[in-house]
Design an enzyme around this catalytic site. Sequence first.
Site, short mmCIF file in Angstrom:
data_model
loop_
_atom_site.label_atom_id
_atom_site.label_comp_id
_atom_site.label_asym_id
_atom_site.label_seq_id
_atom_site.Cartn_x
_atom_site.Cartn_y
_atom_site.Cartn_z
N PRO A 1 0.82 -1.21 0.00
CA PRO A 1 0.00 0.00 0.00
C PRO A 1 0.85 1.27 0.00
CG PRO A 1 -0.96 -1.61 1.47
CD PRO A 1 0.37 -2.18 1.03
N TYR A 2 1.95 1.29 0.75
CA TYR A 2 2.84 2.47 0.73
C TYR A 2 3.29 2.77 -0.69
CZ TYR A 2 7.24 4.93 0.54
OH TYR A 2 8.23 5.79 0.16
N ALA A 3 3.84 1.76 -1.38
CA ALA A 3 4.33 1.98 -2.73
C ALA A 3 3.21 2.40 -3.67
CB ALA A 3 5.02 0.72 -3.25
#
Length: 350
Positions: free
Chosen positions: A140-142
Amino acid sequence: MKVLIAGGAGYIGSTIASACSDAGITPVVLDSLVTGRQEFTHGRVFRKGDIADGPLIDRIFAEHPDIDAVVHCAALIVVPESVADPVGYYRANVAKSLEFVGHLLRNGCTRMIFSSSASIYAAGADLTVDENSPLDPQSPYARTKTVCEAMFADIAAAHPLRVLSLRYFNPIGADPKLRTGLQLRRPSHALGKMLQAQEEGVPFQVTGTDYPTRDGSGIRDYVHVWDLATAHVAALRAFDTLLPERGAEGGAEPAPGSAPGAATGAATINLGTGTGTTVRELLDAFNEVTGTPVPAVDAPARPGDVAGAYTRSDRAERLLGWRPRYSLAEGIRHSLAWAAVREDMLDGPA
């Protein structure tokens, strides 16, 4: 020149602020202090607050109408945390960034450097990437970084906004003058875990040991945080050449020497060393620098972890005249030096 640095009290943002100051560029720091440290803002113009706070952004530009550009570093960045809390990550990194850009446009600020990430790439068979490599974010961060880049490109195509996305590889080290460094006592990345293992007298866990690398551990392109910071100074200096203003219809031809994508107002540049270092090789380098070997034990990969990649691109050198100055060993030494003074520099736990 004056620049607004959103997230300028964090590890990378505060180092960029120092590099700007050293280069004669005045930083104005905006940070919510959710993860940043107020100690990193001492001696600088600082406003505590959120990038989505429109009235606050308006006040900053009213007080500093001579702001020439924005460096947008404000984000949550811990991969396993993003897996556990995707709602929080999309809200902080995407929704608030959209609000922020609207506030910038309302105030006539059209130059933005965006702190992106090399974690958005799908690495090739040799685990190298360049700016044209396919994207395949695995956490999710990326994905928040991927969404932001696409969102900014869409906005730049329709509005006067110009966005240079700098895709960071893996920052290590600290300001060589030890003004700032990693604010977290227990950072989640490999070098931070090595420092923790050394401090506690326990083995370092190599998380993930069956990746398609030369020794099975993940591979990264470790770039010194000061080198990252000086790349931002170079980008600020070259911004109008890289991304020239477009005509009223947005169709002006890009100037010679401009970045690929200049015609649409959005461009990308990788910031890495071009050298891949596995986690086991990083531990070997760490042990060589410290002279007190930390043993290793194998452990499962963490949620969201990937094999990794390193850059094969020379775009940063061609367009910015930038190349990394510091070695892996120097990054480790500066990390160790910062760890030794961190408690004295910061007023409380983090």
